[in-house]
Design a protein around this motif. Structure first.
Motif, PDB file in Angstrom:
ATOM      1  N   LEU A 115      20.697  32.256 -30.010  1.00 14.94           N
ATOM      2  CA  LEU A 115      21.623  31.497 -30.851  1.00 14.94           C
ATOM      3  C   LEU A 115      22.707  30.793 -30.036  1.00 14.94           C
ATOM      4  CD1 LEU A 115      21.981  34.083 -33.743  1.00 14.94           C
ATOM      5  CD2 LEU A 115      21.139  31.731 -34.018  1.00 14.94           C
ATOM      6  N   GLY A 116      22.726  31.027 -28.735  1.00 12.96           N
ATOM      7  CA  GLY A 116      23.695  30.356 -27.869  1.00 12.96           C
ATOM      8  C   GLY A 116      24.900  31.192 -27.492  1.00 12.96           C
ATOM      9  N   CYS A 117      24.881  32.496 -27.806  1.00  5.00           N
ATOM     10  CA  CYS A 117      26.015  33.347 -27.454  1.00  5.00           C
ATOM     11  C   CYS A 117      26.069  33.565 -25.938  1.00  5.00           C
ATOM     12  CB  CYS A 117      25.909  34.707 -28.160  1.00  5.00           C
ATOM     13  SG  CYS A 117      26.027  34.593 -29.959  1.00  5.00           S
ATOM     14  N   GLU A 118      27.257  33.516 -25.406  1.00  6.22           N
ATOM     15  CA  GLU A 118      27.436  33.704 -23.967  1.00  6.22           C
ATOM     16  C   GLU A 118      27.237  35.162 -23.575  1.00  6.22           C
ATOM     17  OE1 GLU A 118      30.877  32.052 -22.017  1.00  6.22           O
ATOM     18  OE2 GLU A 118      31.027  30.454 -23.510  1.00  6.22           O
ATOM     19  N   ILE A 119      26.664  35.347 -22.388  1.00 12.79           N
ATOM     20  CA  ILE A 119      26.482  36.670 -21.808  1.00 12.79           C
ATOM     21  C   ILE A 119      27.344  36.746 -20.551  1.00 12.79           C
ATOM     22  CG2 ILE A 119      24.805  38.340 -20.901  1.00 12.79           C
ATOM     23  CD1 ILE A 119      24.232  37.621 -23.774  1.00 12.79           C
ATOM     24  N   THR A 120      28.057  37.858 -20.377  1.00 14.62           N
ATOM     25  CA  THR A 120      28.909  38.012 -19.197  1.00 14.62           C
ATOM     26  C   THR A 120      28.071  38.305 -17.962  1.00 14.62           C
ATOM     27  OG1 THR A 120      29.201  40.414 -19.397  1.00 14.62           O
ATOM     28  CG2 THR A 120      30.679  39.000 -20.705  1.00 14.62           C
ATOM     29  N   GLU A 121      28.718  38.303 -16.794  1.00 18.20           N
ATOM     30  CA  GLU A 121      28.035  38.628 -15.541  1.00 18.20           C
ATOM     31  C   GLU A 121      27.475  40.048 -15.583  1.00 18.20           C
ATOM     32  OE1 GLU A 121      30.562  38.033 -12.220  1.00 18.20           O
ATOM     33  OE2 GLU A 121      30.733  35.856 -12.496  1.00 18.20           O
ATOM     34  N   GLN A 122      28.089  40.923 -16.366  1.00 17.22           N
ATOM     35  CA  GLN A 122      27.628  42.299 -16.478  1.00 17.22           C
ATOM     36  C   GLN A 122      26.462  42.448 -17.457  1.00 17.22           C
ATOM     37  OE1 GLN A 122      31.011  41.487 -16.906  1.00 17.22           O
ATOM     38  NE2 GLN A 122      31.419  41.889 -14.750  1.00 17.22           N
ATOM     39  N   GLY A 123      26.100  41.351 -18.144  1.00 19.76           N
ATOM     40  CA  GLY A 123      25.000  41.414 -19.095  1.00 19.76           C
ATOM     41  C   GLY A 123      25.413  41.776 -20.506  1.00 19.76           C
ATOM     42  N   LEU A 124      26.713  41.688 -20.787  1.00 24.24           N
ATOM     43  CA  LEU A 124      27.244  42.024 -22.108  1.00 24.24           C
ATOM     44  C   LEU A 124      27.493  40.763 -22.925  1.00 24.24           C
ATOM     45  CD1 LEU A 124      29.818  44.610 -20.772  1.00 24.24           C
ATOM     46  CD2 LEU A 124      27.741  45.182 -22.048  1.00 24.24           C
ATOM     47  N   LEU A 125      27.469  40.901 -24.250  1.00 20.41           N
ATOM     48  CA  LEU A 125      27.839  39.774 -25.100  1.00 20.41           C
ATOM     49  C   LEU A 125      29.332  39.508 -24.933  1.00 20.41           C
ATOM     50  CD1 LEU A 125      25.929  40.420 -28.457  1.00 20.41           C
ATOM     51  CD2 LEU A 125      25.474  38.668 -26.745  1.00 20.41           C
ATOM     52  N   LYS A 126      29.668  38.267 -24.675  1.00 21.26           N
ATOM     53  CA  LYS A 126      31.060  37.907 -24.444  1.00 21.26           C
ATOM     54  C   LYS A 126      31.771  37.730 -25.777  1.00 21.26           C
ATOM     55  CE  LYS A 126      33.953  34.689 -21.821  1.00 21.26           C
ATOM     56  NZ  LYS A 126      33.944  33.502 -20.921  1.00 21.26           N
ATOM     57  N   VAL A 127      32.824  38.512 -25.997  1.00 18.45           N
ATOM     58  CA  VAL A 127      33.611  38.402 -27.221  1.00 18.45           C
ATOM     59  C   VAL A 127      35.083  38.300 -26.869  1.00 18.45           C
ATOM     60  CG1 VAL A 127      31.992  39.636 -28.720  1.00 18.45           C
ATOM     61  CG2 VAL A 127      33.713  40.931 -27.456  1.00 18.45           C
ATOM     62  N   ASP A 128      35.855  37.715 -27.785  1.00 19.08           N
ATOM     63  CA  ASP A 128      37.298  37.677 -27.585  1.00 19.08           C
ATOM     64  C   ASP A 128      37.924  38.918 -28.202  1.00 19.08           C
ATOM     65  OD1 ASP A 128      37.420  37.267 -30.340  1.00 19.08           O
ATOM     66  OD2 ASP A 128      37.901  35.130 -30.181  1.00 19.08           O
ATOM     67  N   PHE A 129      39.245  38.958 -28.245  1.00 19.75           N
ATOM     68  CA  PHE A 129      39.915  40.163 -28.732  1.00 19.75           C
ATOM     69  C   PHE A 129      39.740  40.379 -30.234  1.00 19.75           C
ATOM     70  CE2 PHE A 129      42.901  36.782 -29.354  1.00 19.75           C
ATOM     71  CZ  PHE A 129      43.655  37.119 -30.461  1.00 19.75           C
ATOM     72  N   MET A 130      39.146  39.398 -30.931  1.00 20.76           N
ATOM     73  CA  MET A 130      38.855  39.527 -32.361  1.00 20.76           C
ATOM     74  C   MET A 130      37.363  39.744 -32.620  1.00 20.76           C
ATOM     75  SD  MET A 130      41.848  39.311 -33.736  1.00 20.76           S
ATOM     76  CE  MET A 130      41.784  38.809 -35.458  1.00 20.76           C
ATOM     77  N   GLN A 131      36.622  40.098 -31.573  1.00 19.53           N
ATOM     78  CA  GLN A 131      35.175  40.370 -31.652  1.00 19.53           C
ATOM     79  C   GLN A 131      34.346  39.123 -31.969  1.00 19.53           C
ATOM     80  OE1 GLN A 131      36.229  43.964 -30.466  1.00 19.53           O
ATOM     81  NE2 GLN A 131      34.088  43.432 -30.690  1.00 19.53           N
TER      82      GLN A 131
END
Length: 301
Positions: A242-258
């Motif tokens: 769906l185009g969600c960003e993945i961090t360098e650690q392989g986690l879904l990137k979210v802001d402080f509001m999830q």
């Protein structure tokens, strides 16, 4: 279940997904929880460091949680695997392996991660039982026991410092030539940490409880617990599709509001953080539910 259109679809019905569902159910939202029934801690005998549930079996916690969430009549459950997700102008369309299709205005991914278990005989059998990932979750139960860490380099050095809080009877298995710096090696030896560079062949264990690490040179060392951080991948590929960003650690990137970077898509729990614990999964799920409800209110008011 007659409904096919929901305010929110939650993909993943373990601790984080159930917590979000409760928050949304109490907000009178029409919610669907889609879950395939494969929590990452399904082999772990006991859950710890979660107030009121310390020492309880993980499956008991999730079963009790589901019974409580089911009391909210606007929350519905579908046992199955979500296999396709499409973002549309009106929201999202989620398809399942069985061919069922559901729609919603918002989607929350609480799908966790999949650990990539190394090809060491006995590792998979001991994972979550005596081969551990988190001292905050399980360190107290093996405090002061003879313990090994499987890691190398900077990660190994930091991990050894951490675990030394729970036991001084500590060894480090680099599973091949050490990549520690000379200074790191000296510091670890100064603190009594034995370093084994031999490659690991297998684990001797009794029903998942480690007894000995067997090296490929046939030498062995007796231990009662092992800490390891195997690599992992997202348990569900739909966020990435769906185009969600993945961090360098392989986690879904979210802001402080999830929030993810894709509008209308949120994520919580183990798929978003290296701090993998039931308590944190519950916390982020509950918060995500409240955020989603507030966003829906802002859109409608």
């Amino acid at each position: 279940m007659k409904e096919k259109n929901f305010d929110v679809i939650i993909i993943g019905g373990s601790y984080s997904g159930l917590s979000a569902a409760m928050s949304l159910g109490r907000s009178l939202r029409q919610v669907l929880v889609i879950d395939s029934g494969l929590p990452c801690n399904r082999q772990t005998p006991h859950s710890h460091n979660f107030i009121t549930q310390d020492g309880e079996k993980p499956a008991v916690i999730s079963a009790k949680a589901k019974l409580q969430v089911e009391l909210y009549k606007t929350v519905h459950f579908y046992n199955g695997l979500a296999t396709k997700a499409i973002k549309k102008e009106s929201g999202f369309e989620i398809s399942t392996e069985s061919g069922k299709v559901f729609t919603s205005r918002k989607v929350l991914f609480a799908t966790g991660v999949k650990d990539l278990i190394p090809e060491i005989k006995g590792f998979a059998d001991c994972w979550g039982i005596s081969v551990l990932h988190c001292p905050y979750c399980h360190g107290y139960e093996v405090k002061n026991e003879k313990t090994a860490i499987i890691a190398n380099g900077e990660i190994a050095f930091d991990f050894a410092k951490l675990i030394s809080n729970w036991t001084k009877n500590l060894s480090l298995c680099t599973n091949g030539k050490s990549t520690l710096t000379l200074e790191q090696t000296e510091i670890l030896k100064k603190h009594g940490v034995a370093i084994f560079e031999e490659e690991i062949d297998s684990f001797e264990h009794e029903q998942g409880y480690i007894q000995n690490i067997i090296f490929k040179n046939q030498e062995k060392t007796a231990v009662k617990a092992i800490y390891a951080r195997p690599p992992f991948e997202q348990h569900c590929n739909l966020p990435k599709e769906l185009g969600c960003e993945i961090t360098e650690q392989g986690l879904l990137k979210v802001d402080f509001m999830q929030n993810t970077n894709v509008g209308g898509i949120y994520a919580s729990g183990d798929c978003t953080t290296q701090m993998r614990s039931v308590a944190i999964a519950v916390s982020t799920g509950s918060f995500a539910g409240a955020v989603i409800n507030k966003d829906l209110i802002e859109e409608d008011f």
